[in-house]
Design an enzyme around this catalytic site. Structure first.
Site, short mmCIF file in Angstrom:
data_model
loop_
_atom_site.label_atom_id
_atom_site.label_comp_id
_atom_site.label_asym_id
_atom_site.label_seq_id
_atom_site.Cartn_x
_atom_site.Cartn_y
_atom_site.Cartn_z
N GLU A 1 0.88 -1.16 -0.10
CA GLU A 1 0.01 -0.08 0.13
C GLU A 1 0.83 1.35 0.05
O GLU A 1 0.55 2.11 0.85
CB GLU A 1 -1.03 0.07 1.33
CG GLU A 1 -1.88 -1.12 1.03
CD GLU A 1 -2.68 -1.30 2.34
OE1 GLU A 1 -2.55 -0.65 3.35
OE2 GLU A 1 -3.25 -2.51 2.46
N GLU B 1 -6.51 -10.42 -1.20
CA GLU B 1 -7.23 -10.38 0.19
C GLU B 1 -8.93 -10.11 -0.15
O GLU B 1 -9.47 -9.33 0.31
CB GLU B 1 -6.90 -8.91 0.69
CG GLU B 1 -5.38 -9.19 1.43
CD GLU B 1 -5.03 -7.70 1.98
OE1 GLU B 1 -5.82 -7.13 2.48
OE2 GLU B 1 -3.72 -7.50 2.12
#
Length: 379
Positions: free
Chosen positions: A163, A268
């Protein structure tokens, strides 16, 4: 792009297939996700602390029966595995990897470099001042060498950087970026590869279905490739909703990254069935909102109509994944059952969510049967 594991074993010419093929060949007599998706891609889940240590033995048993890849939900993040200077806690990670090896599962280490769930001490010296570029690089290098070195040959792929960009496609203003600069990503990949040259190395992020963020991530991967960083794949997290993002954007994300010559993974996956707490559609763990009754409409059970929407949504998404199974190497659900999901507490604490394909009683939901049927049709 063939994985590093696959390439290295091909160099042996004859003998075993790739490690990924080995895990895909593991089956049980009864139909499971891992057998249904054999030949398409690895199918994975995460293990939490309770499952790793057997407090939720049913969850652990379900995970090893159904899935052939496993990621640690939290126990390998910096705050847990390296909580203080010079102090490492490997107990949970060791136990998880033991479980994985006993059950023929591909192991993903999550995550080496991230702005969140990283202790403040990582970025400061003993006088409370921010570290220099050189000092922070040395701290990063020590952490990566210690963690990757301990699990060399046992962890098959690493989420090296997590991220690093925001929704408009620009770099996230983190201590890593502010102190070191953009090449902190290059260094992280170099350090990990130096310790374990056989491990797959990934960049992992959410909301890559948003065009501006996807374009930023493409630029990031190209930057890594231009600087000879040994990136082998990208994880697009797949934190979706019933009506967002559009299926076309999900598909374009896969094809755009595959065109860069790297593996594509869904890392995810979950589908939020609850009303959004605000307009934000990402997965920033720092975001939060206050509980309101209208934000928790299904505290006791999911209505059949919404269950059907969830089933249809999973079916539509897996149709895309199977259509692009030549480019996708792994699809990992972010949780074993609904009761384990972080979506029960994010961005509103205390809600009852139903984002996965096993319910709170460890039983398969209609979505489970729908994607099994799709996988069988695809084979």
């Amino acid at each position: 792009m063939k994985s590093i594991l696959f390439t290295s074993i091909l160099l042996l010419l004859i003998g075993c297939g790739s490690d990924r093929d080995q895990y895909q060949q593991e089956q049980t007599e009864e139909q499971t996700l891992r057998s249904a998706f054999e030949g398409s891609f690895l199918i994975g889940t995460i293990l939490n602390h309770r499952q790793i240590f057997g407090q939720d033995q049913r969850g652990q048993d379900l995970a090893v029966r159904e899935f052939n890849a496993v990621t640690a939900e939290n126990v390998m993040k910096w705050e847990n595995i390296h909580p203080e200077p010079g102090v490492y806690d490997f107990d949970a990670a060791d136990t998880m990897i033991d479980i994985a090896e006993e059950n023929g599962m591909f192991v993903v280490g999550h995550t080496l470099v991230w702005h969140s769930q990283t202790p403040d001490w990582v970025f400061y010296d003993d006088e409370g001042e921010l570290l220099s570029r050189e000092a922070l690089l040395e701290r990063m290098k020590d952490h990566i060498e210690t963690v990757v070195g301990r699990y060399k040959g046992r962890v098959h792929g690493w989420d090296v950087v997590n991220e690093a960009i925001v929704d408009d496609g620009t770099m996230r203003d983190t201590y890593w970026y502010r102190i070191i600069g953009e090449d902190f990503l290059v260094k992280a990949f170099e350090y990990a590869h130096a310790v374990d040259p056989e491990a797959e190395l990934y960049y992992n992020d959410y909301s890559l279905e948003i065009p501006s963020k996807r374009e930023g991530a493409i630029r990031l991967v190209e930057y890594l490739q231009e600087n000879d960083a040994p990136i082998t794949g990208i994880g697009t997290q797949g934190h979706f909703m019933l009506d967002f993002p559009d299926l076309e954007e999900i598909e374009k994300t896969i094809t755009d990254f595959a065109a860069l010559g790297i593996d594509v993974m869904v890392t995810e996956l979950d589908i939020d069935v609850l009303p959004p707490a605000f307009d934000y559609m990402g997965a920033d763990v720092s975001a939060s909102a206050e509980m309101r009754e209208e934000l928790n409409p299904y505290p006791d059970a999911l209505p059949d109509s919404v269950q059907q929407q969830l089933t249809d949504r999973y079916r539509d998404i897996f149709e895309i994944y199977l259509r692009h199974s030549d480019d996708i190497t792994r699809v990992t659900f972010w949780g074993v059952t609904d009761g384990d999901s972080w979506k029960n507490n994010w961005p509103v604490s205390g809600r009852t969510n139903y984002p996965l394909i096993f319910d709170r009683n460890w039983e398969p939901k209609p979505a489970y049967h729908a994607i099994i049927e799709l996988a069988e049709e695809h084979r």
